[in-house]
Design a protein around this motif. Structure first.
Motif, PDB file in Angstrom:
ATOM      1  N   UNK A 215       0.908  -1.121   0.038  1.00 27.83           N
ATOM      2  CA  UNK A 215      -0.032   0.058  -0.114  1.00 27.83           C
ATOM      3  C   UNK A 215       0.964   1.454  -0.233  1.00 27.83           C
ATOM      4  N   UNK A 216       2.114   1.129   0.348  1.00 27.03           N
ATOM      5  CA  UNK A 216       3.072   2.235   0.688  1.00 27.03           C
ATOM      6  C   UNK A 216       4.273   1.698   0.291  1.00 27.03           C
ATOM      7  N   UNK A 217       4.660   1.649  -1.204  1.00 23.74           N
ATOM      8  CA  UNK A 217       5.852   1.237  -1.648  1.00 23.74           C
ATOM      9  C   UNK A 217       7.341   2.189  -1.136  1.00 23.74           C
ATOM     10  N   UNK A 218       6.853   3.318  -1.373  1.00 29.10           N
ATOM     11  CA  UNK A 218       8.144   4.325  -0.878  1.00 29.10           C
ATOM     12  C   UNK A 218       8.417   4.154   0.714  1.00 29.10           C
ATOM     13  N   UNK A 219       7.282   3.887   1.494  1.00 23.60           N
ATOM     14  CA  UNK A 219       7.980   3.641   2.945  1.00 23.60           C
ATOM     15  C   UNK A 219       8.565   2.454   3.187  1.00 23.60           C
ATOM     16  N   UNK A 220       8.127   1.428   2.415  1.00 22.82           N
ATOM     17  CA  UNK A 220       9.008   0.229   2.259  1.00 22.82           C
ATOM     18  C   UNK A 220      10.508   0.575   2.091  1.00 22.82           C
ATOM     19  N   UNK A 221      10.739   1.167   0.961  1.00 27.01           N
ATOM     20  CA  UNK A 221      12.086   1.343   0.485  1.00 27.01           C
ATOM     21  C   UNK A 221      12.745   2.256   1.505  1.00 27.01           C
ATOM     22  N   UNK A 222      12.257   3.207   2.237  1.00 26.80           N
ATOM     23  CA  UNK A 222      12.615   4.158   3.216  1.00 26.80           C
ATOM     24  C   UNK A 222      13.189   3.277   4.491  1.00 26.80           C
ATOM     25  N   UNK A 223      12.500   2.200   4.815  1.00 26.59           N
ATOM     26  CA  UNK A 223      12.965   1.306   5.894  1.00 26.59           C
ATOM     27  C   UNK A 223      14.119   0.727   5.488  1.00 26.59           C
ATOM     28  N   UNK A 224      14.561   0.141   4.226  1.00 22.17           N
ATOM     29  CA  UNK A 224      15.583  -0.098   4.011  1.00 22.17           C
ATOM     30  C   UNK A 224      16.886   0.763   4.262  1.00 22.17           C
ATOM     31  N   UNK A 225      16.624   2.093   3.727  1.00 25.41           N
ATOM     32  CA  UNK A 225      17.645   2.851   3.510  1.00 25.41           C
ATOM     33  C   UNK A 225      18.903   2.458   2.498  1.00 25.41           C
ATOM     34  N   UNK A 226      18.411   1.860   1.404  1.00 23.24           N
ATOM     35  CA  UNK A 226      19.399   1.435   0.592  1.00 23.24           C
ATOM     36  C   UNK A 226      18.925   2.070  -1.027  1.00 23.24           C
ATOM     37  N   UNK A 227      19.784   2.962  -1.435  1.00 23.72           N
ATOM     38  CA  UNK A 227      19.672   3.641  -2.611  1.00 23.72           C
ATOM     39  C   UNK A 227      20.048   2.587  -3.892  1.00 23.72           C
ATOM     40  N   UNK A 228      19.393   3.129  -5.041  1.00 27.64           N
ATOM     41  CA  UNK A 228      19.778   2.465  -6.264  1.00 27.64           C
ATOM     42  C   UNK A 228      19.661   1.093  -6.367  1.00 27.64           C
ATOM     43  N   UNK A 229      18.266   0.412  -5.888  1.00 28.36           N
ATOM     44  CA  UNK A 229      18.059  -0.866  -5.667  1.00 28.36           C
ATOM     45  C   UNK A 229      17.601  -1.195  -7.175  1.00 28.36           C
ATOM     46  N   UNK A 230      18.548  -2.189  -7.826  1.00 26.70           N
ATOM     47  CA  UNK A 230      17.933  -2.499  -9.354  1.00 26.70           C
ATOM     48  C   UNK A 230      16.920  -3.476  -9.359  1.00 26.70           C
ATOM     49  N   UNK A 231      16.173  -3.800 -10.310  1.00 27.34           N
ATOM     50  CA  UNK A 231      14.972  -4.563 -10.356  1.00 27.34           C
ATOM     51  C   UNK A 231      15.455  -5.991 -10.793  1.00 27.34           C
TER      52      UNK A 231
END
Length: 232
Positions: A215-231
């Motif tokens: 529901x909140x993908x950006x918050x999931x990414x912020x929890x990780x604190x990892x930039x430039x995660x490739x697909x």
């Protein structure tokens, strides 16, 4: 230096098939195969073929010396594996087809000759190597994370293969299970369940029914604190 767009335009599934079909021996050295969901395929160094995925999703799994299960996911239009150096076959691994899939089996030597003729600047190989570089970055990142963060990173990776219904909302692939996420994250099913509960309480994940929804993908990414995660 090559632009990302140029490499990707040459390495599309459509362009690769167009190049292969130019050779009159195409049907002799290339074959299309349906792979039912759950199919396992073991790769070893004795093989003389590679696989190009037309439809479906595949987990390429292999284990390191430390016992950690390493994986990356191959999505439609990509080579599952590809020999880069003549005579050298990539190491052993295991393929798991997540859903009903279609892939092409291509003879190594036939592919080498076709690419040498039709892709003399090696755009297709360079594109494959560039993707592999990012996959290795992800695997190195995974090894430095604790179990809970490995689960979070696994969800981020899986989101790339889901349906982005809006800018920040993603339906995850319907074939996922708690056990599958645990295996992908080298974690336990109980910790996956616990992590999912925390994400639900934070309004990030709804896993009460299929398909699961971030529901909140950006918050999931912020929890990780990892930039430039490739697909991958």
């Amino acid at each position: 230096m090559y632009s990302k767009e140029m490499l990707e335009s040459h390495a599309t599934f459509e362009n690769i098939m167009k190049i292969l079909k130019k050779d009159p021996r195409f049907s002799e050295y290339c074959s299309q195969t349906k792979m039912p969901a759950g199919t396992n395929l073991r790769l070893d160094r004795s093989r003389n073929v590679c696989y190009l995925l037309e439809r479906g999703y595949v987990k390429y799994n292999f284990s390191g010396e430390d016992g950690m299960r390493n994986f990356y996911i191959v999505y439609p239009g990509k080579f599952i594996s590809l020999p880069v150096v003549e005579g050298y076959i990539p190491g052993a691994g295991n393929l798991l087809f997540f859903n009903d899939s279609v892939c092409w089996t291509i003879d190594f030597e036939f592919l080498r000759k076709v690419l040498f003729k039709e892709d003399p600047r090696n755009f297709i190989l360079i594109s494959f190597l560039n993707e592999t570089r990012y996959k290795l970055y992800v695997l190195a990142t995974v090894r430095n994370l604790n179990a809970e963060n490995r689960i979070l990173l696994t969800l981020v990776r899986l989101a790339n293969f889901g349906m982005h219904v809006s800018a920040n909302r993603v339906e995850l692939p319907p074939f996922l299970t708690h056990s599958m996420v645990a295996e992908l994250a080298s974690s336990s099913r109980s910790l996956v369940t616990h992590s999912f509960r925390k994400l639900h309480d934070q309004g990030i994940l709804d896993s009460s029914k299929k398909p699961w929804v971030l529901e909140d993908f950006s918050s999931l990414q912020e929890l990780l604190k990892i930039s430039d995660i490739p697909p991958y």
